[in-house]
Design an enzyme around this catalytic site. Structure first.
Site, PDB file in Angstrom:
ATOM      1  N   CYS A   1       1.621  -2.275  15.524  1.00  0.00           N
ATOM      2  CA  CYS A   1       1.660  -1.995  14.087  1.00  0.00           C
ATOM      3  C   CYS A   1       1.081  -3.150  13.278  1.00  0.00           C
ATOM      4  CB  CYS A   1       3.101  -1.727  13.671  1.00  0.00           C
ATOM      5  SG  CYS A   1       3.286  -1.395  11.917  1.00  0.00           S
TER       6      CYS A   1
ATOM      7  N   CYS B   1      -1.046   5.992   9.841  1.00  0.00           N
ATOM      8  CA  CYS B   1       0.168   5.349  10.331  1.00  0.00           C
ATOM      9  C   CYS B   1      -0.121   4.031  11.010  1.00  0.00           C
ATOM     10  CB  CYS B   1       0.839   6.228  11.379  1.00  0.00           C
ATOM     11  SG  CYS B   1       1.912   7.425  10.671  1.00  0.00           S
TER      12      CYS B   1
ATOM     13  N   GLU C   1      10.579  -1.893   7.248  1.00  0.00           N
ATOM     14  CA  GLU C   1      11.600  -1.122   7.965  1.00  0.00           C
ATOM     15  C   GLU C   1      12.679  -0.765   6.934  1.00  0.00           C
ATOM     16  OE1 GLU C   1      12.480   0.471  10.789  1.00  0.00           O
ATOM     17  OE2 GLU C   1      14.372   0.721   9.746  1.00  0.00           O
TER      18      GLU C   1
ATOM     19  N   LEU D   1      10.381   6.396  18.299  1.00  0.00           N
ATOM     20  CA  LEU D   1      10.874   6.177  19.666  1.00  0.00           C
ATOM     21  C   LEU D   1       9.788   5.555  20.534  1.00  0.00           C
ATOM     22  CD1 LEU D   1      13.488   6.671  21.303  1.00  0.00           C
ATOM     23  CD2 LEU D   1      12.456   8.796  22.111  1.00  0.00           C
ATOM     24  N   HIS D   2       8.682   6.237  20.655  1.00  0.00           N
ATOM     25  CA  HIS D   2       7.474   5.708  21.313  1.00  0.00           C
ATOM     26  C   HIS D   2       7.613   5.361  22.787  1.00  0.00           C
ATOM     27  CE1 HIS D   2       6.124   5.761  17.261  1.00  0.00           C
ATOM     28  NE2 HIS D   2       6.453   4.564  16.920  1.00  0.00           N
TER      29      HIS D   2
ATOM     30  N   CYS E   1       6.870  -6.897   7.296  1.00  0.00           N
ATOM     31  CA  CYS E   1       7.958  -6.327   8.107  1.00  0.00           C
ATOM     32  C   CYS E   1       8.324  -7.358   9.154  1.00  0.00           C
ATOM     33  CB  CYS E   1       7.452  -5.057   8.802  1.00  0.00           C
ATOM     34  SG  CYS E   1       8.709  -4.201   9.792  1.00  0.00           S
TER      35      CYS E   1
ATOM     36  N   GLU F   1       0.851  -1.177   0.000  1.00  0.00           N
ATOM     37  CA  GLU F   1       0.000   0.000   0.000  1.00  0.00           C
ATOM     38  C   GLU F   1       0.890   1.232   0.000  1.00  0.00           C
ATOM     39  OE1 GLU F   1      -2.775  -0.310   3.268  1.00  0.00           O
ATOM     40  OE2 GLU F   1      -3.023  -2.446   2.897  1.00  0.00           O
TER      41      GLU F   1
ATOM     42  N   CYS G   1       6.672  -4.785  15.918  1.00  0.00           N
ATOM     43  CA  CYS G   1       6.148  -3.820  16.896  1.00  0.00           C
ATOM     44  C   CYS G   1       4.700  -4.207  17.237  1.00  0.00           C
ATOM     45  CB  CYS G   1       6.204  -2.402  16.338  1.00  0.00           C
ATOM     46  SG  CYS G   1       7.879  -1.857  15.945  1.00  0.00           S
TER      47      CYS G   1
ATOM     48  N   CYS H   1       3.608   8.473   0.833  1.00  0.00           N
ATOM     49  CA  CYS H   1       4.175   7.583   1.842  1.00  0.00           C
ATOM     50  C   CYS H   1       4.373   6.226   1.174  1.00  0.00           C
ATOM     51  CB  CYS H   1       3.178   7.500   3.007  1.00  0.00           C
ATOM     52  SG  CYS H   1       3.606   6.287   4.252  1.00  0.00           S
TER      53      CYS H   1
END
Ligand code: SAH
Length: 342
Positions: A111, A330, A157, A212-213, A104, A84, A108, A97
């Protein structure tokens, strides 16, 4: 595949095929204008047959448009894999984007892109293809382009697909090609430290964005497996080196997850961590991904969190979320198309 080649390399390609040089420019034009092979009208049939195997076969197979004007595209590659990409329109231009991998492997917890692990890396030409196809869809050509900015924030990533991503960056910033300025490109990473150091040496002055989160390793480890490999301290040291080498401000992404990283104590710890670093913090309330079971903070809480960061001396904003209604925000990107949803 021919979209992996620069203008100069395309010349070598046609020379090898025993074809006059100007044919190389014509093939390059067709690729950079996002044409499919059967849309090319200025090449002899024999040459088309000769290049058929090498000509890009990616195409847009589906488009969604959000109420806010954001568009999401599903792009299919020669082997049937899809990714996408999302187009956001602003007053000052159009930002695309792009995805860098099918799936991936970073895992995470919040995600959607990594739900089924990594399928495969995209080649440089396949990442570029997303830009070229969407540019064409907007009515642009590569010499009169509609796309002004690129963020590498789709699925994948980017630093886990390092060589292809660097090649893509060189192609997309090449003056002979679609010629997008490196200043208008951001690369987002969950923090692969050795590759951040490598990136600083490439002479590409793109914006580095760190997902970072969390304000400390313990909280980060709860949602991001990569935090077990590299500490925040190591990531920030790599950022300082990047800033020294490129003179560019880095961006810090901080997704607010209810009850995990959104407390006042977290804000204070984050201030201590980032004070003195040339950076801007983008705070984003977590977008809901149904398989993930984590909740985002409200927008009001996000503004309060940003208020704390600002009072602590950091530059911070709540990032606008766009395209939520088409699962284009996101972290929501995944191949739901394959399952017939969305
Ligand atoms: N792998 C890269 C780039 C892709 S993700 C990276 O980690 O930065 C792009 C951004 O979306 C990252 O900051 C990522 O952490 C964030 N993201 C992922 N899932 C999200 C979600 N559910 N809500 C909000 N942001 C999310």
């Amino acid at each position: 595949m021919l979209s992996d080649l620069s203008f100069e390399e395309m010349k070598d390609y046609v020379v090898e095929k025993g074809v006059p040089l100007f044919r190389g420019s014509q093939i390059f034009d067709a690729i950079y204008n996002g044409k499919e092979l059967n849309e090319i009208t200025n090449l002899p049939k024999s040459l088309l047959e000769q290049i058929m195997g090498d000509y890009p076969k990616y195409k847009i197979v589906k488009r969604y448009e959000s109420k806010d004007g954001t568009k999401k595209y599903i792009i299919e590659f020669h082997d049937g894999e899809v990714v996408e990409c999302v187009l956001m329109s602003y007053k000052y231009g159009n930002t695309i984007c792009v995805s860098t991998q099918v799936g991936c492997r970073m895992g995470c917890k919040f995600c959607a892109s990594g739900l089924n692990g990594l399928k495969r890396n995209l080649t440089a030409g396949e990442i570029l293809g997303q830009v070229l196809l969407v540019n064409k869809d907007l009515g642009g050509t590569y010499k009169n382009r509609k796309i002004t900015n690129i963020v590498l924030m789709g699925s994948g990533e980017p630093l886990d697909n390092y060589d292809n991503v660097i090649r893509f960056l060189r192609l997309v910033t090449d003056g002979k090609g679609i010629n997008i300025s490196d200043r208008n490109i951001s690369l987002s990473t969950c923090g692969l430290v050795p590759e951040i150091y490598r990136l600083a040496e490439e002479g590409l002055n793109i914006t580095l964005t760190i997902s970072l989160h969390a304000p400390n390793d313990e909280i980060r480890q709860r949602t991001m497996p990569i935090a077990n490999r590299y500490s925040i301290k190591e990531i920030l040291a790599a950022c300082r080196n990047y800033i020294n080498k490129t003179k560019r401000r880095v961006a810090i992404e901080y997704t607010l997850i209810k009850g995990v990283n959104d407390s006042k104590v977290c804000a204070e710890e984050l201030i201590g961590l980032l004070k003195g670093l040339l950076c801007h913090v983008n705070v984003i309330p977590l977008n809901y991904v149904k398989e993930r079971g984590l909740a985002g903070s409200t927008r009001k809480e996000s503004y309060q969190f940003v208020g704390l960061l600002e009072r602590g001396g950091l530059s911070a904003t709540v990032r606008r979320t766009m395209g939520e209604d088409i699962a284009g925000a996101c972290g929501q990107l995944r191949n739901s198309y394959l399952g017939g949803e969305a």
